[in-house]
Motif scaffolding. Sequence first.
Motif, short mmCIF file in Angstrom:
data_model
loop_
_atom_site.label_atom_id
_atom_site.label_comp_id
_atom_site.label_asym_id
_atom_site.label_seq_id
_atom_site.Cartn_x
_atom_site.Cartn_y
_atom_site.Cartn_z
N ASN A 1 0.86 -1.17 0.00
CA ASN A 1 0.00 0.00 0.00
C ASN A 1 0.91 1.24 0.00
O ASN A 1 1.20 1.81 1.05
CB ASN A 1 -0.92 -0.02 1.23
CG ASN A 1 -1.82 1.17 1.29
OD1 ASN A 1 -1.94 1.94 0.33
ND2 ASN A 1 -2.46 1.36 2.42
N ALA B 1 8.11 8.43 3.97
CA ALA B 1 7.60 9.03 2.74
C ALA B 1 8.65 9.25 1.67
O ALA B 1 8.48 8.84 0.52
CB ALA B 1 6.90 10.34 3.07
N ILE C 1 3.35 6.39 2.10
CA ILE C 1 3.79 7.77 1.86
C ILE C 1 3.23 8.71 2.92
O ILE C 1 3.83 9.74 3.23
CB ILE C 1 3.43 8.21 0.43
CG1 ILE C 1 4.36 7.50 -0.55
CG2 ILE C 1 3.52 9.71 0.25
CD1 ILE C 1 4.11 7.78 -2.00
N LYS C 2 2.11 8.36 3.53
CA LYS C 2 1.52 9.19 4.58
C LYS C 2 2.37 9.18 5.86
O LYS C 2 2.28 10.10 6.67
CB LYS C 2 0.11 8.73 4.90
CG LYS C 2 -0.87 9.07 3.79
CD LYS C 2 -2.25 8.55 4.10
CE LYS C 2 -3.18 8.82 2.93
NZ LYS C 2 -4.50 8.23 3.14
N ASN C 3 3.18 8.13 6.02
CA ASN C 3 4.08 8.05 7.17
C ASN C 3 5.27 8.98 6.90
O ASN C 3 6.04 8.78 5.97
CB ASN C 3 4.56 6.61 7.35
CG ASN C 3 5.47 6.44 8.54
OD1 ASN C 3 6.06 7.39 9.05
ND2 ASN C 3 5.60 5.21 8.99
N ARG C 4 5.43 10.01 7.71
CA ARG C 4 6.47 11.03 7.47
C ARG C 4 7.87 10.46 7.44
O ARG C 4 8.73 10.96 6.72
CB ARG C 4 6.39 12.10 8.55
CG ARG C 4 5.22 13.01 8.38
CD ARG C 4 5.30 14.16 9.36
NE ARG C 4 4.02 14.86 9.43
CZ ARG C 4 3.50 15.31 10.53
NH1 ARG C 4 4.12 15.15 11.68
NH2 ARG C 4 2.35 15.93 10.51
N LYS D 1 0.47 4.31 -1.17
CA LYS D 1 -0.18 5.56 -0.74
C LYS D 1 -0.19 5.68 0.78
O LYS D 1 0.06 6.74 1.34
CB LYS D 1 -1.61 5.64 -1.27
CG LYS D 1 -1.70 6.06 -2.70
CD LYS D 1 -3.15 6.27 -3.10
CE LYS D 1 -3.24 6.70 -4.54
NZ LYS D 1 -4.63 6.89 -4.97
N GLY D 2 -0.49 4.58 1.44
CA GLY D 2 -0.49 4.57 2.91
C GLY D 2 0.90 4.74 3.48
O GLY D 2 1.09 5.41 4.50
#
Length: 152
Positions: free
Chosen positions: A56, A67, A61-64, A58-59
């Motif tokens: 996943n 990312a 990339i949300k983790n700083r 996209k998921g």
Amino acid sequence: QRKLSRRQKGGKNRNRQRVKVSRWHKRVRNCRKDFIHRLSISLINRYDQIYIEDLNVKGMIKNRRLAKSVADAGFSEFFRQLEYKGKWNYKLVRKVDRFYASSQICSECGHQSGQTKDLSVRLYQCEECGLEIDRDFNAAINILKEGLKNVS
């Protein structure tokens, strides 16, 4: 890029700096492409069957913390190249479902543990059989087993 941002818009020096920056970006892009090509062809030459976990992205990339490195990796391009090079060389390249709990299942006895969802835990310890193994190696074994199960 910092120099470019300080240059006056519409000036000759800004245009020169813009060309330099674009050359640097092109070089980095080509280095990444070259690395992906070399890695994919070496894997295709070495193995007859390759199974990859469908991540996943996209998921992630949300983790700083993840990312930048995830975005730089280019997972989809890597898989695309593996796929077409696999077809050229008559090799099997497949994705394993992203919801398969590869890092939570013991590769030895099959017991599923919920403790390893945290990425800081690098060692998988099975509560049932007592197996201690690297988390990623355990996941790789499970992905291989799941891929082989789906092919047969």
